[in-house]
Design an enzyme around this catalytic site. Structure first.
Site, PDB file in Angstrom:
ATOM      1  N   CYS A 188       0.850  -1.198   0.000  1.00  0.00           N
ATOM      2  CA  CYS A 188       0.000   0.000   0.000  1.00  0.00           C
ATOM      3  C   CYS A 188       0.883   1.245   0.000  1.00  0.00           C
ATOM      4  O   CYS A 188       2.089   1.169   0.172  1.00  0.00           O
ATOM      5  CB  CYS A 188      -0.876  -0.009   1.246  1.00  0.00           C
ATOM      6  SG  CYS A 188      -1.805  -1.528   1.408  1.00  0.00           S
ATOM      7  N   ARG A 203       2.623   2.041  -7.331  1.00  0.00           N
ATOM      8  CA  ARG A 203       2.684   0.875  -6.423  1.00  0.00           C
ATOM      9  C   ARG A 203       1.393   0.071  -6.509  1.00  0.00           C
ATOM     10  O   ARG A 203       1.273  -0.996  -5.927  1.00  0.00           O
ATOM     11  CB  ARG A 203       2.898   1.337  -4.976  1.00  0.00           C
ATOM     12  CG  ARG A 203       4.209   2.034  -4.733  1.00  0.00           C
ATOM     13  CD  ARG A 203       4.169   2.775  -3.414  1.00  0.00           C
ATOM     14  NE  ARG A 203       4.124   1.871  -2.296  1.00  0.00           N
ATOM     15  CZ  ARG A 203       5.202   1.555  -1.578  1.00  0.00           C
ATOM     16  NH1 ARG A 203       6.361   2.094  -1.902  1.00  0.00           N
ATOM     17  NH2 ARG A 203       5.138   0.733  -0.567  1.00  0.00           N
ATOM     18  N   TRP A 215      -3.656  -1.813  -1.323  1.00  0.00           N
ATOM     19  CA  TRP A 215      -3.446  -2.961  -2.194  1.00  0.00           C
ATOM     20  C   TRP A 215      -3.928  -4.153  -1.376  1.00  0.00           C
ATOM     21  O   TRP A 215      -3.211  -4.621  -0.498  1.00  0.00           O
ATOM     22  CB  TRP A 215      -1.968  -3.089  -2.539  1.00  0.00           C
ATOM     23  CG  TRP A 215      -1.645  -4.190  -3.475  1.00  0.00           C
ATOM     24  CD1 TRP A 215      -1.329  -5.475  -3.156  1.00  0.00           C
ATOM     25  CD2 TRP A 215      -1.609  -4.138  -4.894  1.00  0.00           C
ATOM     26  NE1 TRP A 215      -1.096  -6.206  -4.283  1.00  0.00           N
ATOM     27  CE2 TRP A 215      -1.254  -5.423  -5.367  1.00  0.00           C
ATOM     28  CE3 TRP A 215      -1.840  -3.137  -5.815  1.00  0.00           C
ATOM     29  CZ2 TRP A 215      -1.131  -5.711  -6.723  1.00  0.00           C
ATOM     30  CZ3 TRP A 215      -1.710  -3.429  -7.160  1.00  0.00           C
ATOM     31  CH2 TRP A 215      -1.364  -4.703  -7.604  1.00  0.00           C
ATOM     32  N   ASN A 228       0.447   0.195   6.284  1.00  0.00           N
ATOM     33  CA  ASN A 228       0.932  -0.654   5.203  1.00  0.00           C
ATOM     34  C   ASN A 228       1.621  -1.829   5.869  1.00  0.00           C
ATOM     35  O   ASN A 228       2.400  -1.652   6.794  1.00  0.00           O
ATOM     36  CB  ASN A 228       1.924   0.121   4.321  1.00  0.00           C
ATOM     37  CG  ASN A 228       2.470  -0.749   3.190  1.00  0.00           C
ATOM     38  OD1 ASN A 228       1.829  -1.734   2.819  1.00  0.00           O
ATOM     39  ND2 ASN A 228       3.625  -0.399   2.679  1.00  0.00           N
ATOM     40  N   GLY A 229       1.300  -3.046   5.438  1.00  0.00           N
ATOM     41  CA  GLY A 229       1.913  -4.250   6.024  1.00  0.00           C
ATOM     42  C   GLY A 229       0.818  -5.208   6.452  1.00  0.00           C
ATOM     43  O   GLY A 229      -0.318  -5.124   5.990  1.00  0.00           O
ATOM     44  N   GLU A 256      11.284 -21.089 -17.609  1.00  0.00           N
ATOM     45  CA  GLU A 256      11.135 -19.686 -17.177  1.00  0.00           C
ATOM     46  C   GLU A 256      12.397 -18.891 -17.505  1.00  0.00           C
ATOM     47  O   GLU A 256      12.336 -17.765 -17.993  1.00  0.00           O
ATOM     48  CB  GLU A 256      10.822 -19.634 -15.686  1.00  0.00           C
ATOM     49  CG  GLU A 256      10.705 -18.246 -15.078  1.00  0.00           C
ATOM     50  CD  GLU A 256       9.654 -17.364 -15.741  1.00  0.00           C
ATOM     51  OE1 GLU A 256       8.809 -17.872 -16.498  1.00  0.00           O
ATOM     52  OE2 GLU A 256       9.714 -16.133 -15.530  1.00  0.00           O
ATOM     53  N   LYS A 293      12.490 -15.608 -19.929  1.00  0.00           N
ATOM     54  CA  LYS A 293      13.078 -14.322 -19.523  1.00  0.00           C
ATOM     55  C   LYS A 293      14.078 -13.847 -20.566  1.00  0.00           C
ATOM     56  O   LYS A 293      14.078 -12.693 -20.984  1.00  0.00           O
ATOM     57  CB  LYS A 293      13.773 -14.465 -18.163  1.00  0.00           C
ATOM     58  CG  LYS A 293      12.856 -14.667 -16.989  1.00  0.00           C
ATOM     59  CD  LYS A 293      12.109 -13.445 -16.561  1.00  0.00           C
ATOM     60  CE  LYS A 293      10.732 -13.252 -17.084  1.00  0.00           C
ATOM     61  NZ  LYS A 293       9.687 -14.165 -17.060  1.00  0.00           N
ATOM     62  N   GLU A 308      12.391 -12.820 -23.860  1.00  0.00           N
ATOM     63  CA  GLU A 308      11.557 -11.613 -23.733  1.00  0.00           C
ATOM     64  C   GLU A 308      12.358 -10.334 -23.796  1.00  0.00           C
ATOM     65  O   GLU A 308      11.928  -9.357 -24.368  1.00  0.00           O
ATOM     66  CB  GLU A 308      10.841 -11.641 -22.377  1.00  0.00           C
ATOM     67  CG  GLU A 308       9.602 -12.453 -22.308  1.00  0.00           C
ATOM     68  CD  GLU A 308       8.860 -12.175 -21.010  1.00  0.00           C
ATOM     69  OE1 GLU A 308       9.319 -12.615 -19.958  1.00  0.00           O
ATOM     70  OE2 GLU A 308       7.825 -11.511 -21.077  1.00  0.00           O
ATOM     71  N   HIS A 344      17.247 -36.928 -27.321  1.00  0.00           N
ATOM     72  CA  HIS A 344      16.138 -37.274 -28.249  1.00  0.00           C
ATOM     73  C   HIS A 344      16.005 -36.231 -29.342  1.00  0.00           C
ATOM     74  O   HIS A 344      14.891 -35.851 -29.712  1.00  0.00           O
ATOM     75  CB  HIS A 344      14.842 -37.404 -27.436  1.00  0.00           C
ATOM     76  CG  HIS A 344      14.912 -38.460 -26.391  1.00  0.00           C
ATOM     77  ND1 HIS A 344      14.848 -39.811 -26.691  1.00  0.00           N
ATOM     78  CD2 HIS A 344      15.116 -38.391 -25.053  1.00  0.00           C
ATOM     79  CE1 HIS A 344      14.981 -40.514 -25.577  1.00  0.00           C
ATOM     80  NE2 HIS A 344      15.140 -39.678 -24.568  1.00  0.00           N
ATOM     81  N   LYS A 397       2.241  -5.856 -20.746  1.00  0.00           N
ATOM     82  CA  LYS A 397       2.288  -6.431 -19.393  1.00  0.00           C
ATOM     83  C   LYS A 397       1.111  -7.364 -19.162  1.00  0.00           C
ATOM     84  O   LYS A 397       1.213  -8.379 -18.519  1.00  0.00           O
ATOM     85  CB  LYS A 397       2.282  -5.316 -18.337  1.00  0.00           C
ATOM     86  CG  LYS A 397       2.420  -5.820 -16.912  1.00  0.00           C
ATOM     87  CD  LYS A 397       3.684  -6.628 -16.703  1.00  0.00           C
ATOM     88  CE  LYS A 397       3.751  -7.290 -15.348  1.00  0.00           C
ATOM     89  NZ  LYS A 397       4.849  -8.278 -15.261  1.00  0.00           N
TER      90      LYS A 397
END
Ligand code: AGP
Length: 604
Positions: free
Chosen positions: A2, A27, A75, A99-100, A480, A484, A487, A503, A599
């Site tokens: 947040c 944020r 958030w 926040n937290g 992954e 990366k 991309e 193979h 995104k």
């Protein structure tokens, strides 16, 4: 993640608070609010959705002279994004923003309700203001009540509190979540959870340390450390460039997001590891009743985390698990049975293909769960149940911390399910929970490692392609790592199961073919090593990522000796993320916004 702002002084407080919240927009948030105390009266405004909704609500609000105020962009972690759950939260005569995550909020809330306190929201934050007002009844003054309250809280927090009892004072406390205080040339005080809202107002700021608490007035800033000893603010000059401030000094958002994985994973774990088992307050355990199969469905990086999950669910929860690429699943007329729990994974919660498969599963009468990073997104609103990854806003198009937090959630969920299905003993679950607590440390980026990867990356700027290879759940990590690199460097790369090289793919082996080999010590090391030796024998250029020295590798990135292959997984995840970043930087690409990509892919 947040956002928090605060101001004390005689300037236009509404503008300062709203502009400050706007600076925190990057944020991410799903609701926002402000509370202002002026001439002894509180004014409070909250709105769900975009900040413009809050501006609309405050357009006729003005103040006269000196005022104190706090603001917040939320958030959601506890409780849906609604106005009632939006901060600031009100007691009788006080407001708080936070926040937290307050880990012991449930116990505190239960006691307060038993004492007759009425709660309006589902948030953990509201406990703070009611606990403060409870303590106010027996304290000598507001600060004593605030100090007592802070000492009763467990978890991570950045808190601002204002009260009619002292209308010239803002109380603050910081532990685990960022917050700083600034002062302008008139002596006015400014608070924020990151420095961008203070740029243009303050030249000098002081960042609080964990455990700091205290208060500010027109005349002073009073800080106490975690032991209750007074301390002086350590002022430093504030940067003047907002964009670089949003990047917290990193070159790219992606780099910042790789570095903040340790912190966000701490958030992902918060409140979910109770003693030696996993708890998901947001889930009804009945979600898993009469379920004999799990089907994951996702795209891209989220598909990779689902593949990782499939190994853990079958290994720990002993439940049949399958993983689907959403764009394929949509059109292949799949057979779906009601004893299948359909789990979609999405950072954005808006990916068109994944969203459509969620609709298909619901139409077929399956129970559905979404693992997502954005509350109030389309998938969250549609699924029967949601687990939020709490990664905070991910600005880099190439996903990093979202992937990391997804895997952490799945590791926890596989253990949660293993308890539900009685497939792991209490001791086995406790051992895994202890390993989970060590994940934040395993993803901390060390300068020496980053420097090594930065130097090494110069050797991998050409060639006719890359193989990323791994076995078991290091195979999805290989996928992954390859994604990366593709991309953000635009170099061709493939992720492959190590055992598949012979193979066919090994026909590509030559010095211009770069193999990034994931060689964890604690999972099929000898088998993986022999696969890599096949490639090395055919003169492929090998970069081994392993805690164990590998003499046939041309390059070697040494990772730490870990207790478990899961901790090796997270450390190697950071290595492949940084490797793609540094290769992309050397190629001069736009790391945060690579060509042709968005995104969130909200179209087919
Ligand atoms: C990952 O780096 C890419 N940005 C992309 O593959 C992404 O993971 C995919 O589009 C799925 O997005 P989602 O997680 O928001 O559904």
């Amino acid at each position: 993640m947040c956002g928090i702002v605060g101001y004390l002084g005689e300037k236009n407080i509404k503008e300062i608070l709203l502009e400050g919240l706007k600076e925190l927009e990057y944020r991410g948030y799903d609701s926002a609010g402000i509370a202002v105390l002026n001439n002894g009266e509180f004014s409070n405004f909250k709105a769900v959705g975009k900040l413009i909704n809050l501006e609309e609500k405050t357009k006729n609000f003005t103040t006269d002279g000196f005022a104190i105020g706090i603001g917040h962009t939320r958030w959601a972690t506890h409780g849906k994004p609604t106005e009632l759950n939006a901060h600031p939260h009100l007691g009788e005569s006080s407001y708080v923003v936070h926040n937290g995550i307050i880990e012991n909020y449930a116990e505190l809330k239960k006691e307060l309700i038993a004492e007759g306190v009425t709660f309006l929201s589902q948030t953990d934050t509201e406990v703070i203001v009611h606990q403060f007002e409870k303590n106010l009844k027996s304290a000598k003054n507001a600060f004593e009540a605030f100090e007592k309250t802070i000492k009763e809280l467990e978890g991570a927090y950045a808190i601002l509190l204002v009260t009619k009892e002292e209308d010239g004072t803002i109380f603050f406390a910081k532990n685990g979540s960022p917050m700083l205080v600034g002062i302008d040339s008139d002596g006015d005080k400014y608070f924020a959870s990151s420095d961008t809202p203070l740029i243009g107002h303050c030249s000098d700021v002081s960042y609080f340390d964990d455990g700091d608490y205290g208060y500010v007035t027109k005349e002073s800033i009073t800080i106490f450390d975690k032991d209750g000893h007074t301390k002086q603010p350590r002022f430093q000059k504030l940067s003047t460039n907002k964009l670089s401030a949003q990047k917290d000094g990193y070159r790219f958002f992606m780099e910042k997001e790789i570095y903040e994985q340790s912190d966000v994973i701490t958030d992902t774990l918060l409140g979910r590891l109770s003693h030696d088992e996993v708890v998901f307050e947001e889930l009804e355990s009945s979600l898993f009743d009469n379920i004999n199969e799990i089907k994951f469905c996702a795209c891209g990086t989220s598909y990779h985390s689902a593949l990782v999950a499939s190994y853990m669910f079958e290994r720990y929860a002993k439940i049949k698990t399958s993983v689907e690429v959403a764009s394929e699943f949509r059109y292949r007329e799949p057979i779906m049975t009601k004893d299948t729990l359909f789990i979609v994974i999405s950072q954005s919660g808006e990916t068109a293909d994944t969203l459509e498969t969620l609709k298909m599963a619901k139409a077929a009468g399956l129970k559905t769960l979404v693992v997502c990073n954005v509350d109030n997104s389309s998938m969250v609103r549609l699924a029967d149940a949601t687990i939020l990854t709490r990664a905070g806003v991910e600005k880099g198009v190439a996903s990093t911390k979202a992937f990391a937090t997804q895997v952490v959630v799945f590791w926890m969920l596989s253990l949660y399910l293993s308890k539900h299905n009685s497939t792991l003993s209490t001791e086995e679950i406790a051992q895994q929970v202890q390993l989970l607590r060590e994940v934040p440390a395993s993803v901390k980026v060390e300068d020496a490692m980053h420097e090594r990867i930065k130097r090494l990356s110069k050797r991998y700027l050409h060639g006719h392609g890359f193989f990323f290879i791994g076995r078991d759940l290091f195979y999805p990590l290989a996928l992954e790592g390859a994604l990366k690199l593709k991309e953000i460097s635009y170099l061709h790369a493939e992720g492959y199961p190590s055992g598949e090289m012979k193979h066919g793919p090994i026909a590509l082996a030559d010095p211009e073919l770069f193999t990034i080999a994931l060689l964890p010590e604690h999972l099929l090391y000898e088998k993986s090593k022999s696969n890599v030796e096949e490639l090395s024998a055919r003169d492929s250029t090998i970069c081994a990522i392993s805690p164990l020295e590998f003499d046939k590798a041309d390059d070697y990135i040494q990772t730490k000796k870990q207790k478990s292959y899961m901790l090796e997984f997270f450390e190697m995840m950071v290595v492949v993320q940084l490797l793609s970043l540094e290769i992309s930087v050397r190629l001069g690409n736009d790391v945060d916004m690579p060509r042709n990509l968005a995104k969130s892919v909200t179209v087919e």
